[in-house]
Enzyme design. Structure first.
Site, PDB file in Angstrom:
ATOM      1  CB  SER A 168       3.253 -17.318 -28.289  1.00 16.51           C
ATOM      2  OG  SER A 168       2.576 -18.551 -28.296  1.00 16.51           O
ATOM      3  CB  SER A 169       7.191 -20.448 -25.025  1.00 19.69           C
ATOM      4  OG  SER A 169       6.274 -20.905 -24.047  1.00 19.69           O
TER       5      SER A 169
ATOM      6  CE  LYS B 196      -8.640   2.943   7.325  1.00 21.53           C
ATOM      7  NZ  LYS B 196      -8.182   2.585   5.958  1.00 21.53           N
TER       8      LYS B 196
ATOM      9  CD  GLU C 186     -10.184   3.541   2.868  1.00 20.90           C
ATOM     10  OE1 GLU C 186      -9.274   3.822   3.669  1.00 20.90           O
ATOM     11  OE2 GLU C 186     -10.504   2.368   2.576  1.00 20.90           O
TER      12      GLU C 186
ATOM     13  CB  CYS D 255     -11.357   0.282   4.998  1.00 21.99           C
ATOM     14  SG  CYS D 255     -10.927  -1.185   4.021  1.00 21.99           S
TER      15      CYS D 255
END
Length: 555
Positions: A296-297, A112, A40, A148
């Site tokens: 980054s903890s 459609k 689609e 769809c």
């Protein structure tokens, strides 16, 4: 008849690039098959949104359709593509359509009929629905077409007055072909198979379901295209979350003798893993970012985000920055180092202690009172967000924010702090699902594991002394059950509903009501969050549209 299914990854608005992908398949398969089926809106990519309002956009699409027509003159195969077609009558300016091209000519166009406007969809914004069943004669066979949503009103719940499947069945097609751009989410693969195998039985004809794959913005398409016979038995299934081109023989005595295959749906955790990786990879590639940076903890959310980013684009393109303060535990600092070592990701350490102290002093100096409680806590988060954005400005790297759906639901996140970023990876996963996915990741990657210490530790923002998430929130299994029922209750499966209900039987109505209020009060925060990769049936963003200033008391 030989039919080729082309499950491809398109980029919205990249008309030339999408046309090149289509052309490459035609050049490879055009003399080896009778019919090539694409998905689609494959020329424009799905969904082009208000690009459709630009007149030159449609004119440019038409030029590429002419390219495909010209190319088809060299090959024997018919070609089915999803296109935007102009509406010649009153109503919206366009139709969502498919076109059958053969030897340089447009043989057939179908419009459609059902245009979804629920959840994440808004097709009626630009398209006018078709009225006529899609049937055409091709090489001695009656081909029936759906696009769809046309196939989603043949079984309850019914959302439309008309049923294109029923109308198609009356036309007695020999083969049903459905072109799709069907987004992936929890339970979607299983539901697709159930609905479209039912359509095959209803029409008493084999069915070919071709779906696109790839991610566009926050929405991921899994592909998982398939073929079933007139009894709804599986004949072929393409792999999920990858491009794939396959040819199959249908409508022949030999085809009816072929052994059936089971049309499988991925389990949720495996789906989350592949969907988030594809979401990251395509967002980075299609937006043109050279890499990713993540704060980054030493906690589970940033750890899992780092691990998924590494799988998506490679460790060499991922940078981590740990930004400890006086409240950061030694364990968290060590865990960040161990994680990045395991992943092979570069880690920088940027202490925010001096800046935090300076900010506290400046605040009290100007406002004549000390920064207390959440004010002091959020100063730390905003320093960290600023550092990440500075690194992004310097390198061009995309900042991934790391908040999960549980936190975003109840506002347990800091605007312009940990919510900073261009994409949120875990924002549609509840905290309990984050832990499950981390364990799944470790099973798949024993040589690059998330340290067990990160998984085992009590979750904490570490913005105050001895702080734990449980100080402010119900335990996550309880919180997540409340949230899932409240946010997605009308969409979840019966099994999920029963699981949540079993947990909530032990929870007071006061706690449930308070959580719901938190969700309602923090809509303003979620509106300012970066795009969230969608994995659940109802996600924040386009899938859940509520007013910020609304005042409705929920039961």
């Amino acid at each position: 008849m030989k039919v080729t299914l082309a499950q491809l990854n398109y980029r919205i608005g990249d008309l030339a690039g999408n046309c090149n992908k289509i052309s490459e398949v035609i050049q490879q398969q055009g003399n080896q098959t009778d019919l090539i089926i694409f998905s689609e809106l494959c020329i424009t990519g799905y969904y082009p949104l208000d690009l459709l309002d630009k007149p030159e956009f449609i004119a440019n699409q038409d030029e590429h359709i002419e390219r495909i027509k010209k190319l088809s003159e060299q090959y024997s195969a018919g070609i089915i593509i999803g296109v935007v077609d102009r509406n010649a009558f009153t109503g919206k300016p366009y139709h969502n359509a498919l076109m059958l091209i053969e030897k340089g000519n447009c043989r057939f166009i179908y419009h459609k009929q059902l245009l979804p406007t629920y959840n994440i969809f808004s097709e009626a914004r630009h398209f006018e629905p078709g009225k006529i069943p899609g049937v055409c004669l091709f090489r001695g066979h009656r081909l029936g077409f759906l696009i769809c949503e046309d196939g989603w009103n043949d079984q309850a719940p019914f959302h439309y007055d008309n049923n294109p499947v029923q109308d198609l069945a009356r036309e007695k097609p020999d083969l049903v072909i459905s072109l799709n751009s069907s987004p992936s989410n929890t339970g979607k693969q299983e539901e697709r198979v159930l609905r479209f195998t039912h359509i095959a039985k209803h029409c008493q004809a084999p069915l070919i379901y071709v779906n696109q794959t790839g991610a566009n913005d926050d929405i991921v398409y899994d592909g998982a295209s398939f073929v079933c016979d007139e009894k709804g038995q599986g004949v072929l299934q393409l792999p999920a979350f990858e491009e794939h081109v396959t040819t199959i023989t249908v409508l022949s005595p030999d085809a009816k003798k072929s052994p059936s295959v089971t049309l499988l749906a991925m389990d949720n955790i495996a789906l989350y893993y592949q969907q988030l990786i594809m979401g990251i990879r395509d967002y980075v590639a299609k937006c043109g970012f050279p890499g990713i940076v993540i704060g980054s903890s030493g906690g589970i959310d940033s750890a899992l985000t780092l691990a998924l980013a590494k799988q998506a684009i490679g460790a060499e393109k991922v940078t981590a920055i740990t930004m400890p303060s006086r409240f950061s535990s030694e364990g968290s600092r060590h865990d960040s180092e161990a994680l990045c070592y395991n992943l092979g990701v570069k880690l920088y350490t940027y202490s925010i202690d001096d800046e935090f102290a300076s900010s506290l002093q400046s605040f009290s100096g100007v406002f004549k009172e000390p920064a207390r409680g959440i004010t002091a806590e959020n100063i730390q988060a905003r320093i960290r967000g600023r550092v990440l954005m500075e690194y992004s400005n310097q390198t061009g790297y995309l900042v991934l924010s790391t908040g999960n759906k549980s936190e975003l639901s109840v506002g347990y996140a800091t605007l312009y702090g940990d919510m900073c970023g261009g994409l949120n990876v875990l924002g549609d996963l509840y905290k309990t699902q984050v832990y499950a996915l981390a364990n799944y990741y470790n099973e798949l990657h024993p040589a690059a594991v998330i340290p067990q210490e990160i998984i085992d530790k009590a979750p904490s923002a570490e913005l105050a002394e001895d702080q734990k998430d449980s100080d402010s929130l119900p335990d996550y299994p309880v919180l997540d059950a409340i949230l899932q029922q409240y946010i997605e209750g009308d969409l979840i499966s019966e099994h999920e509903r029963q699981q949540a209900s079993a947990i909530l039987q032990r929870v007071s109505t006061e706690v449930i009501a308070e959580v719901k209020k938190l969700v309602d009060r923090t809509e303003f925060k979620r509106r300012q969050a970066p795009p969230i990769i969608r994995v659940q049936r109802r996600s924040f963003g386009a899938g859940r549209q509520l007013p910020i200033s609304g005042s409705y008391e929920y039961c």
